[in-house]
Design a protein around this motif. Sequence first.
Motif, PDB file in Angstrom:
ATOM      1  N   THR A 108      42.485  55.959  12.446  1.00 47.74           N
ATOM      2  CA  THR A 108      43.660  56.689  12.916  1.00 47.74           C
ATOM      3  C   THR A 108      44.700  55.644  13.312  1.00 47.74           C
ATOM      4  O   THR A 108      44.357  54.625  13.925  1.00 47.74           O
ATOM      5  CB  THR A 108      43.316  57.557  14.146  1.00 47.74           C
ATOM      6  N   LEU A 109      45.944  55.876  12.941  1.00 47.97           N
ATOM      7  CA  LEU A 109      47.033  54.947  13.266  1.00 47.97           C
ATOM      8  C   LEU A 109      47.980  55.603  14.263  1.00 47.97           C
ATOM      9  O   LEU A 109      48.484  56.700  14.004  1.00 47.97           O
ATOM     10  CB  LEU A 109      47.856  54.623  12.012  1.00 47.97           C
ATOM     11  N   VAL A 110      48.210  54.960  15.393  1.00 47.61           N
ATOM     12  CA  VAL A 110      49.233  55.423  16.341  1.00 47.61           C
ATOM     13  C   VAL A 110      49.905  54.199  16.949  1.00 47.61           C
ATOM     14  O   VAL A 110      49.338  53.107  16.952  1.00 47.61           O
ATOM     15  CB  VAL A 110      48.651  56.268  17.505  1.00 47.61           C
ATOM     16  N   HIS A 111      51.111  54.407  17.489  1.00 49.58           N
ATOM     17  CA  HIS A 111      51.774  53.294  18.164  1.00 49.58           C
ATOM     18  C   HIS A 111      51.166  53.078  19.556  1.00 49.58           C
ATOM     19  O   HIS A 111      50.653  52.016  19.864  1.00 49.58           O
ATOM     20  CB  HIS A 111      53.281  53.561  18.279  1.00 49.58           C
ATOM     21  N   GLY A 112      51.210  54.114  20.386  1.00 47.98           N
ATOM     22  CA  GLY A 112      50.741  53.987  21.767  1.00 47.98           C
ATOM     23  C   GLY A 112      49.276  54.352  21.905  1.00 47.98           C
ATOM     24  O   GLY A 112      48.411  53.478  22.023  1.00 47.98           O
ATOM     25  N   SER A 113      49.000  55.651  21.912  1.00 43.90           N
ATOM     26  CA  SER A 113      47.610  56.120  22.037  1.00 43.90           C
ATOM     27  C   SER A 113      47.457  57.419  21.264  1.00 43.90           C
ATOM     28  O   SER A 113      48.446  58.103  21.003  1.00 43.90           O
ATOM     29  CB  SER A 113      47.269  56.353  23.512  1.00 43.90           C
ATOM     30  N   PRO A 114      46.231  57.785  20.915  1.00 42.93           N
ATOM     31  CA  PRO A 114      46.021  59.063  20.225  1.00 42.93           C
ATOM     32  C   PRO A 114      46.508  60.252  21.067  1.00 42.93           C
ATOM     33  O   PRO A 114      47.015  61.222  20.534  1.00 42.93           O
ATOM     34  CB  PRO A 114      44.508  59.128  20.032  1.00 42.93           C
ATOM     35  N   ARG A 115      46.382  60.156  22.378  1.00 41.99           N
ATOM     36  CA  ARG A 115      46.783  61.254  23.263  1.00 41.99           C
ATOM     37  C   ARG A 115      48.292  61.348  23.411  1.00 41.99           C
ATOM     38  O   ARG A 115      48.886  62.409  23.421  1.00 41.99           O
ATOM     39  CB  ARG A 115      46.125  61.034  24.631  1.00 41.99           C
ATOM     40  N   GLU A 116      48.944  60.198  23.537  1.00 39.68           N
ATOM     41  CA  GLU A 116      50.398  60.126  23.744  1.00 39.68           C
ATOM     42  C   GLU A 116      50.942  59.051  22.811  1.00 39.68           C
ATOM     43  O   GLU A 116      51.183  57.910  23.239  1.00 39.68           O
ATOM     44  CB  GLU A 116      50.700  59.741  25.203  1.00 39.68           C
ATOM     45  N   ILE A 118      53.644  58.058  21.535  1.00 37.47           N
ATOM     46  CA  ILE A 118      54.883  57.312  21.768  1.00 37.47           C
ATOM     47  C   ILE A 118      54.851  56.542  23.093  1.00 37.47           C
ATOM     48  O   ILE A 118      55.392  55.456  23.209  1.00 37.47           O
ATOM     49  CB  ILE A 118      56.094  58.287  21.747  1.00 37.47           C
ATOM     50  N   ARG A 119      54.208  57.113  24.099  1.00 39.49           N
ATOM     51  CA  ARG A 119      54.394  56.565  25.445  1.00 39.49           C
ATOM     52  C   ARG A 119      53.218  55.788  26.035  1.00 39.49           C
ATOM     53  O   ARG A 119      53.414  54.817  26.752  1.00 39.49           O
ATOM     54  CB  ARG A 119      54.755  57.697  26.418  1.00 39.49           C
ATOM     55  N   GLU A 120      51.993  56.239  25.758  1.00 42.91           N
ATOM     56  CA  GLU A 120      50.872  55.696  26.539  1.00 42.91           C
ATOM     57  C   GLU A 120      50.440  54.316  26.045  1.00 42.91           C
ATOM     58  O   GLU A 120      50.347  54.063  24.844  1.00 42.91           O
ATOM     59  CB  GLU A 120      49.676  56.641  26.473  1.00 42.91           C
ATOM     60  N   TYR A 121      50.159  53.418  27.008  1.00 41.91           N
ATOM     61  CA  TYR A 121      49.641  52.085  26.702  1.00 41.91           C
ATOM     62  C   TYR A 121      48.118  52.097  26.862  1.00 41.91           C
ATOM     63  O   TYR A 121      47.623  52.391  27.954  1.00 41.91           O
ATOM     64  CB  TYR A 121      50.216  51.040  27.670  1.00 41.91           C
ATOM     65  N   VAL A 122      47.395  51.765  25.807  1.00 35.29           N
ATOM     66  CA  VAL A 122      45.938  51.630  25.939  1.00 35.29           C
ATOM     67  C   VAL A 122      45.676  50.216  26.444  1.00 35.29           C
ATOM     68  O   VAL A 122      45.649  49.258  25.675  1.00 35.29           O
ATOM     69  CB  VAL A 122      45.205  51.878  24.599  1.00 35.29           C
ATOM     70  N   GLN A 123      45.557  50.091  27.762  1.00 37.44           N
ATOM     71  CA  GLN A 123      45.428  48.762  28.345  1.00 37.44           C
ATOM     72  C   GLN A 123      44.243  48.630  29.295  1.00 37.44           C
ATOM     73  O   GLN A 123      44.075  47.595  29.924  1.00 37.44           O
ATOM     74  CB  GLN A 123      46.726  48.361  29.060  1.00 37.44           C
ATOM     75  N   SER A 124      43.422  49.689  29.384  1.00 34.40           N
ATOM     76  CA  SER A 124      42.219  49.583  30.213  1.00 34.40           C
ATOM     77  C   SER A 124      41.095  50.376  29.546  1.00 34.40           C
ATOM     78  O   SER A 124      41.358  51.309  28.780  1.00 34.40           O
ATOM     79  CB  SER A 124      42.482  50.150  31.619  1.00 34.40           C
ATOM     80  N   PRO A 125      39.842  50.024  29.858  1.00 36.63           N
ATOM     81  CA  PRO A 125      38.716  50.773  29.281  1.00 36.63           C
ATOM     82  C   PRO A 125      38.765  52.254  29.635  1.00 36.63           C
ATOM     83  O   PRO A 125      38.395  53.091  28.812  1.00 36.63           O
ATOM     84  CB  PRO A 125      37.489  50.096  29.919  1.00 36.63           C
ATOM     85  N   ASP A 126      39.240  52.587  30.843  1.00 38.48           N
ATOM     86  CA  ASP A 126      39.306  54.003  31.235  1.00 38.48           C
ATOM     87  C   ASP A 126      40.274  54.780  30.348  1.00 38.48           C
ATOM     88  O   ASP A 126      39.973  55.888  29.901  1.00 38.48           O
ATOM     89  CB  ASP A 126      39.750  54.138  32.705  1.00 38.48           C
ATOM     90  N   ASN A 131      40.977  58.565  25.655  1.00 37.32           N
ATOM     91  CA  ASN A 131      41.621  58.823  24.361  1.00 37.32           C
ATOM     92  C   ASN A 131      40.641  59.096  23.224  1.00 37.32           C
ATOM     93  O   ASN A 131      41.049  59.591  22.173  1.00 37.32           O
ATOM     94  CB  ASN A 131      42.532  57.648  23.991  1.00 37.32           C
ATOM     95  N   LEU A 132      39.367  58.778  23.430  1.00 38.52           N
ATOM     96  CA  LEU A 132      38.393  58.961  22.343  1.00 38.52           C
ATOM     97  C   LEU A 132      38.311  60.421  21.904  1.00 38.52           C
ATOM     98  O   LEU A 132      38.117  60.715  20.732  1.00 38.52           O
ATOM     99  CB  LEU A 132      37.017  58.459  22.785  1.00 38.52           C
ATOM    100  N   ALA A 133      38.500  61.340  22.876  1.00 34.61           N
ATOM    101  CA  ALA A 133      38.416  62.773  22.571  1.00 34.61           C
ATOM    102  C   ALA A 133      39.518  63.213  21.608  1.00 34.61           C
ATOM    103  O   ALA A 133      39.416  64.269  20.993  1.00 34.61           O
ATOM    104  CB  ALA A 133      38.510  63.574  23.863  1.00 34.61           C
ATOM    105  N   TYR A 139      37.436  54.926  14.039  1.00 29.95           N
ATOM    106  CA  TYR A 139      38.210  53.765  14.488  1.00 29.95           C
ATOM    107  C   TYR A 139      39.682  54.135  14.642  1.00 29.95           C
ATOM    108  O   TYR A 139      40.199  54.984  13.911  1.00 29.95           O
ATOM    109  CB  TYR A 139      38.080  52.612  13.492  1.00 29.95           C
ATOM    110  N   CYS A 140      40.328  53.456  15.595  1.00 27.81           N
ATOM    111  CA  CYS A 140      41.746  53.731  15.845  1.00 27.81           C
ATOM    112  C   CYS A 140      42.488  52.408  15.971  1.00 27.81           C
ATOM    113  O   CYS A 140      42.005  51.471  16.624  1.00 27.81           O
ATOM    114  CB  CYS A 140      41.874  54.532  17.144  1.00 27.81           C
ATOM    115  N   LEU A 141      43.637  52.328  15.329  1.00 27.33           N
ATOM    116  CA  LEU A 141      44.491  51.146  15.434  1.00 27.33           C
ATOM    117  C   LEU A 141      45.703  51.489  16.289  1.00 27.33           C
ATOM    118  O   LEU A 141      46.376  52.486  16.027  1.00 27.33           O
ATOM    119  CB  LEU A 141      44.961  50.689  14.049  1.00 27.33           C
ATOM    120  N   VAL A 142      45.964  50.671  17.320  1.00 25.43           N
ATOM    121  CA  VAL A 142      47.098  50.911  18.212  1.00 25.43           C
ATOM    122  C   VAL A 142      47.946  49.645  18.345  1.00 25.43           C
ATOM    123  O   VAL A 142      47.482  48.539  18.052  1.00 25.43           O
ATOM    124  CB  VAL A 142      46.647  51.357  19.632  1.00 25.43           C
ATOM    125  N   GLY A 143      49.168  49.829  18.805  1.00 23.11           N
ATOM    126  CA  GLY A 143      50.052  48.700  19.130  1.00 23.11           C
ATOM    127  C   GLY A 143      50.563  48.892  20.549  1.00 23.11           C
ATOM    128  O   GLY A 143      49.795  49.174  21.455  1.00 23.11           O
TER     129      GLY A 143
END
Length: 238
Positions: A108-116, A118-126, A131-133, A139-143
């Motif tokens: 899956t390709l997203v900029h921020g996160s699968p949940r959000e 445009i906005r959300e930063y995936v920057q912690s394990p929590d 976001n896995l749900a 696999y997911c690719l994020v920026g």
Amino acid sequence: MADIHANLEAFTAVLGDIERQGGFDELLCLGDIVGYGPDPHACLELLRRQKCLCVAGNHDWAAISKLDTSEFNPDAAAAARWTANQLTAEDRQYLESLPLVAEKGEFTLVHGSPREPIREYVQSPDIACDNLAFLKTPYCLVGHTHAPLIFTDEGGSCTVRGFTPETKLPLGKKRLIINCGGVGQPRDGDSRASYGIYDSQGKSVRLYRVAYDIAATQAKMLREGLPISLATRLSYGV
Ligand code: ZN
């Protein structure tokens, strides 16, 4: 590739490096093609010439007024206003056409996160775990954070580790959220452009870092009157 951010020198250096690694079948672009950097039109033109699957980032939306820049810090907002004035009708149309989420095989390709996206930063394990749900692929690719990191689903919790050129990342049974860092504005303390290559035969991802002509990008930014802090940070990768 993520976060090219209108940095033509970095983008060109990465494309050259990929050729040296044997080339690619398809470029997967995770958004923020424009914003911050001095070459939005040239980067969009170069991207459109590639076989490319691309999703939208927050700066792409800001450049076409789909996102209010009041959410941005003053330097980013100033750069977004400048960027909007550099785009051709074709550039705007292309940015307008970008989806928020795309799927390619097991990714899956997203900029921020699968949940959000445009906005959300995936920057912690929590945050990764939450976001896995929202993922239908393993696999997911994020920026978006501009920091190369790997989040692994350990079943009920997630772990995080850094992603470097030395990292071996075979794709196995565990779900992963992978960030290959930023091309045009790295923020992990390493000023070199960052990107990844997925080897579909070996089922693994590798990270690559590429030096580029930072001074040339900075000179253009200053000539265009873009905020000095945005030029300076490129020297430090922050
Ligand atoms: Zn970005």
